[in-house]
Write a protein that holds these residues in place. Sequence first.
Motif, short mmCIF file in Angstrom:
data_model
loop_
_atom_site.label_atom_id
_atom_site.label_comp_id
_atom_site.label_asym_id
_atom_site.label_seq_id
_atom_site.Cartn_x
_atom_site.Cartn_y
_atom_site.Cartn_z
N GLU A 97 65.11 -7.82 51.66
CA GLU A 97 65.22 -8.06 50.22
C GLU A 97 64.75 -6.84 49.43
O GLU A 97 65.38 -6.44 48.44
N MET A 98 63.65 -6.23 49.87
CA MET A 98 63.10 -5.07 49.17
C MET A 98 64.05 -3.87 49.28
O MET A 98 64.32 -3.19 48.28
N LEU A 99 64.58 -3.63 50.49
CA LEU A 99 65.47 -2.48 50.68
C LEU A 99 66.76 -2.66 49.88
O LEU A 99 67.28 -1.69 49.30
N ALA A 100 67.29 -3.87 49.86
CA ALA A 100 68.51 -4.11 49.10
C ALA A 100 68.28 -3.83 47.62
O ALA A 100 69.15 -3.30 46.92
N ASP A 101 67.09 -4.16 47.12
CA ASP A 101 66.76 -3.92 45.73
C ASP A 101 66.65 -2.42 45.44
O ASP A 101 66.90 -1.98 44.32
N TRP A 102 66.29 -1.63 46.45
CA TRP A 102 66.18 -0.19 46.31
C TRP A 102 67.54 0.51 46.47
O TRP A 102 67.62 1.73 46.35
N GLY A 103 68.57 -0.23 46.77
CA GLY A 103 69.87 0.36 47.03
C GLY A 103 70.41 1.14 45.85
O GLY A 103 69.90 1.05 44.72
N PRO A 104 71.48 1.91 46.06
CA PRO A 104 71.97 2.82 45.03
C PRO A 104 72.87 2.18 43.98
O PRO A 104 73.28 2.84 43.03
N PHE A 105 73.17 0.89 44.12
CA PHE A 105 74.11 0.25 43.21
C PHE A 105 73.47 -0.02 41.84
O PHE A 105 72.27 -0.26 41.74
N ARG A 106 74.31 0.06 40.82
CA ARG A 106 73.84 -0.22 39.47
C ARG A 106 73.28 -1.63 39.40
O ARG A 106 73.84 -2.58 39.96
N LYS A 107 72.20 -1.80 38.68
CA LYS A 107 71.55 -3.11 38.61
C LYS A 107 72.37 -4.10 37.79
O LYS A 107 72.19 -5.31 37.90
N ASP A 108 73.30 -3.59 36.98
CA ASP A 108 74.16 -4.50 36.21
C ASP A 108 75.45 -4.81 36.96
O ASP A 108 76.32 -5.46 36.43
N GLY A 109 75.58 -4.31 38.25
CA GLY A 109 76.81 -4.49 39.00
C GLY A 109 76.88 -5.84 39.65
O GLY A 109 75.94 -6.42 40.06
#
Length: 377
Positions: free
Chosen positions: A365-377
């Motif tokens: 869950e933490m790593l997915a949150d750190w991912g490069p995708f826009r947070k509004d995506g």
Amino acid sequence: MNASLTLTTHAAISEIPADTWDGLAGDHPFTSHRFLDALEQSGSVGPGSGWQALHLTVERDGRIVGAAPLYAKSHSQGEYIFDHAWAQAYLRAGGRYYPKLQCAVPFTPVTGPRLLSPDPAVRQALLSGMAQVAERAGCSGAHVTFCTAEEAELGEEAGFLPRVTQQFHWLNRDYDSFDAFLAELSSRKRKAIRKERQRAQGFGGTIRQLTGDDLRPGHWDAFWEFYQDTGNRKWGQPYLTRQFFDLVQETMRDDVLLVLAERDGQPIAGALNFIGPDALYGRYWGCVEDHAFLHFELCYHQAIDYAIARGLSRVEAGAQGEHKLARGYLPVEIHSLHWLREEGFLRAVADYLEQEREAMGEEIEMLADWGPFRKDG
């Protein structure tokens, strides 16, 4: 074992008809008869390798209705779901951890079917059969690695311990181009990848994607040199023999994508992928020259290009590597099953795995949150 079912072990995949095996395994490249046979015929597994084939089949009324790729192991190398700490603890307690049974595809950290049958009762019979074989052979236990989530659930019902680890996969969200994928990333990550690709592609040569009849013996000679270099540095010695690649050329060249970087007409780096019906599987990389970001270009970005062009749903880029996260590869759960003959040790491992699963869920869950995708995506 159900009275109407008969369990048989086989010392070679060649003892099982290819059409029978593949009819059960489906179209996954790594559980195909030709892939497993290439490992055995090339000597990559077998005597002296620590992987001794002991494949299981289940027959009903004289007809094979289930199968599993199974090996007797004398070490824990080439598995990618690690149990080294368990082996050491077993030894300290006065036990003998090896041999053990491993239901897996050697040297291949790729999720796929392991209990090859459409019938849940037969899959249960395969699991109970592994435990019986382990008991009779004096093995410490039986392990089913990189199984499907459905198989993990079935195994838990059969008394195997479920384990969850992680890998990084790129998922195709119906992109029509690499730029469409980049558009979903944050501005900073998008610019970083574009700059990285520009640097990599400016190494002074060309990059080619080769598959099928475009592959030639000379390409495999070059890749063998790359593979040896990587294998010597990572594992001490390469797992696969040179003949394995010749057999892949002969029987699986349509299932292979070889991405080669060439300079002055000579291959200097390469990444080997296997092509599934819905995914591209990155397996090996190597080089004889170092160039900035060329590894990322050949292994990750070119794989994404290929998956988008062919409409594949994902790219699985192998084991480990949090550096993949910045390049759009997100963490996913990987499943395995474990049965240990000694009950006290089984309970200790069960307690450990329960804590590990909770920690792994938090980490994913933490790593997915750190991912490069826009947070509004």
